[in-house]
Design a protein around this motif. Structure first.
Motif, short mmCIF file in Angstrom:
data_model
loop_
_atom_site.label_atom_id
_atom_site.label_comp_id
_atom_site.label_asym_id
_atom_site.label_seq_id
_atom_site.Cartn_x
_atom_site.Cartn_y
_atom_site.Cartn_z
N LEU A 1 9.37 -9.63 -82.00
CA LEU A 1 10.29 -10.58 -81.38
C LEU A 1 11.33 -11.06 -82.38
O LEU A 1 12.50 -11.25 -82.02
CB LEU A 1 9.51 -11.75 -80.79
CG LEU A 1 8.58 -11.38 -79.63
CD1 LEU A 1 7.72 -12.56 -79.23
CD2 LEU A 1 9.36 -10.84 -78.45
N LEU A 2 10.95 -11.25 -83.61
CA LEU A 2 11.88 -11.68 -84.65
C LEU A 2 12.88 -10.57 -84.94
O LEU A 2 14.07 -10.83 -85.12
CB LEU A 2 11.13 -12.08 -85.92
CG LEU A 2 11.98 -12.57 -87.07
CD1 LEU A 2 12.79 -13.80 -86.67
CD2 LEU A 2 11.11 -12.87 -88.28
N ARG A 3 12.40 -9.33 -84.96
CA ARG A 3 13.29 -8.21 -85.24
C ARG A 3 14.40 -8.13 -84.20
O ARG A 3 15.56 -7.90 -84.51
CB ARG A 3 12.51 -6.90 -85.29
CG ARG A 3 13.40 -5.71 -85.64
CD ARG A 3 12.62 -4.47 -85.88
NE ARG A 3 11.68 -4.18 -84.83
CZ ARG A 3 11.30 -2.97 -84.51
NH1 ARG A 3 11.78 -1.94 -85.14
NH2 ARG A 3 10.44 -2.77 -83.53
N GLY A 4 14.05 -8.34 -82.94
CA GLY A 4 15.06 -8.31 -81.89
C GLY A 4 16.11 -9.37 -82.09
O GLY A 4 17.30 -9.13 -81.92
N LYS A 5 15.70 -10.56 -82.48
CA LYS A 5 16.64 -11.65 -82.73
C LYS A 5 17.49 -11.34 -83.96
O LYS A 5 18.68 -11.61 -83.98
CB LYS A 5 15.90 -12.96 -82.93
CG LYS A 5 15.28 -13.49 -81.67
CD LYS A 5 14.55 -14.79 -81.92
CE LYS A 5 13.90 -15.29 -80.65
NZ LYS A 5 13.17 -16.55 -80.86
N LYS A 6 16.86 -10.78 -84.97
CA LYS A 6 17.56 -10.44 -86.20
C LYS A 6 18.64 -9.38 -85.93
O LYS A 6 19.76 -9.49 -86.40
CB LYS A 6 16.55 -9.93 -87.23
CG LYS A 6 17.09 -9.69 -88.59
CD LYS A 6 15.93 -9.30 -89.51
CE LYS A 6 16.37 -8.85 -90.85
NZ LYS A 6 15.22 -8.42 -91.68
N GLU A 7 18.27 -8.36 -85.16
CA GLU A 7 19.23 -7.31 -84.82
C GLU A 7 20.39 -7.87 -84.01
O GLU A 7 21.54 -7.50 -84.22
CB GLU A 7 18.53 -6.18 -84.07
CG GLU A 7 17.61 -5.37 -84.95
CD GLU A 7 16.77 -4.36 -84.18
OE1 GLU A 7 16.88 -4.29 -82.93
OE2 GLU A 7 15.99 -3.65 -84.83
N ALA A 8 20.11 -8.77 -83.08
CA ALA A 8 21.17 -9.38 -82.28
C ALA A 8 22.09 -10.22 -83.16
O ALA A 8 23.32 -10.20 -82.98
CB ALA A 8 20.56 -10.25 -81.18
N LEU A 9 21.52 -10.95 -84.12
CA LEU A 9 22.33 -11.75 -85.03
C LEU A 9 23.22 -10.85 -85.88
O LEU A 9 24.42 -11.14 -86.05
CB LEU A 9 21.43 -12.60 -85.93
CG LEU A 9 22.14 -13.41 -87.01
CD1 LEU A 9 23.13 -14.39 -86.40
CD2 LEU A 9 21.12 -14.13 -87.88
N ILE A 10 22.70 -9.77 -86.40
CA ILE A 10 23.49 -8.85 -87.22
C ILE A 10 24.63 -8.25 -86.40
O ILE A 10 25.76 -8.15 -86.87
CB ILE A 10 22.59 -7.76 -87.83
CG1 ILE A 10 21.68 -8.39 -88.89
CG2 ILE A 10 23.42 -6.63 -88.42
CD1 ILE A 10 20.60 -7.48 -89.40
N LYS A 11 24.35 -7.86 -85.15
CA LYS A 11 25.40 -7.32 -84.29
C LYS A 11 26.49 -8.35 -84.04
O LYS A 11 27.68 -8.04 -84.08
CB LYS A 11 24.82 -6.84 -82.96
CG LYS A 11 24.07 -5.53 -83.07
CD LYS A 11 23.52 -5.10 -81.70
CE LYS A 11 22.71 -3.84 -81.82
NZ LYS A 11 22.15 -3.41 -80.54
N ALA A 12 26.09 -9.59 -83.79
CA ALA A 12 27.07 -10.66 -83.56
C ALA A 12 27.92 -10.88 -84.81
O ALA A 12 29.14 -11.04 -84.72
CB ALA A 12 26.37 -11.95 -83.15
N MET A 13 27.28 -10.89 -85.96
CA MET A 13 28.01 -11.09 -87.21
C MET A 13 28.98 -9.93 -87.47
O MET A 13 30.10 -10.15 -87.94
CB MET A 13 27.02 -11.25 -88.37
CG MET A 13 26.24 -12.55 -88.29
SD MET A 13 24.91 -12.68 -89.49
CE MET A 13 25.82 -12.73 -91.02
N ASP A 14 28.56 -8.72 -87.15
CA ASP A 14 29.44 -7.56 -87.30
C ASP A 14 30.65 -7.67 -86.39
O ASP A 14 31.78 -7.35 -86.78
CB ASP A 14 28.68 -6.26 -87.01
CG ASP A 14 27.71 -5.87 -88.11
OD1 ASP A 14 27.81 -6.43 -89.23
OD2 ASP A 14 26.83 -5.02 -87.86
N ARG A 15 30.43 -8.13 -85.13
CA ARG A 15 31.56 -8.31 -84.21
C ARG A 15 32.53 -9.37 -84.73
O ARG A 15 33.74 -9.20 -84.66
CB ARG A 15 31.05 -8.70 -82.82
CG ARG A 15 30.46 -7.55 -82.03
CD ARG A 15 30.25 -7.91 -80.56
NE ARG A 15 29.50 -9.12 -80.35
CZ ARG A 15 28.18 -9.20 -80.24
NH1 ARG A 15 27.45 -8.11 -80.31
NH2 ARG A 15 27.59 -10.37 -80.04
N ILE A 16 31.98 -10.46 -85.25
CA ILE A 16 32.83 -11.53 -85.79
C ILE A 16 33.63 -11.02 -86.98
O ILE A 16 34.84 -11.27 -87.09
CB ILE A 16 31.96 -12.75 -86.19
CG1 ILE A 16 31.39 -13.40 -84.93
CG2 ILE A 16 32.76 -13.74 -87.02
CD1 ILE A 16 30.28 -14.41 -85.21
#
Length: 76
Positions: free
Chosen positions: A39-54
């Motif tokens: 569950l943490l990995r999924g959140k971490k991956e989503a955060l990294i994707k969001a940061m990459d988009r930003i």
């Protein structure tokens, strides 16, 4: 600890019901750790994707490392 319900196949359920309490406790601990990591990995991956988009949007709008450092230095 809190309880949750997960679905398993019939054989696993039967084996769980007949397992000794010590085994159930050990298995529960293993499942808890594994589930938490997943569950943490999924959140971490989503955060990294969001940061990459930003970062991509910022770069497209002309933000460079130098400009970012200047902005950050202004706050000091």
């Amino acid at each position: 600890m809190e309880q949750i319900v997960i679905e398993v196949d019939k054989e696993t359920a039967e084996n769980w019901r007949s397992a000794p309490p010590e085994s159930k406790q050990q298995i529960s601990q293993i499942i808890n750790i594994r589930l938490a990591k997943e569950l943490l990995r999924g959140k971490k991956e989503a955060l990294i994707k969001a940061m990459d988009r930003i970062a991509k949007t910022a770069k497209e709008n002309g933000l460079t490392e130098e400009i970012l450092q200047e902005i950050l230095a202004e706050d000091d």
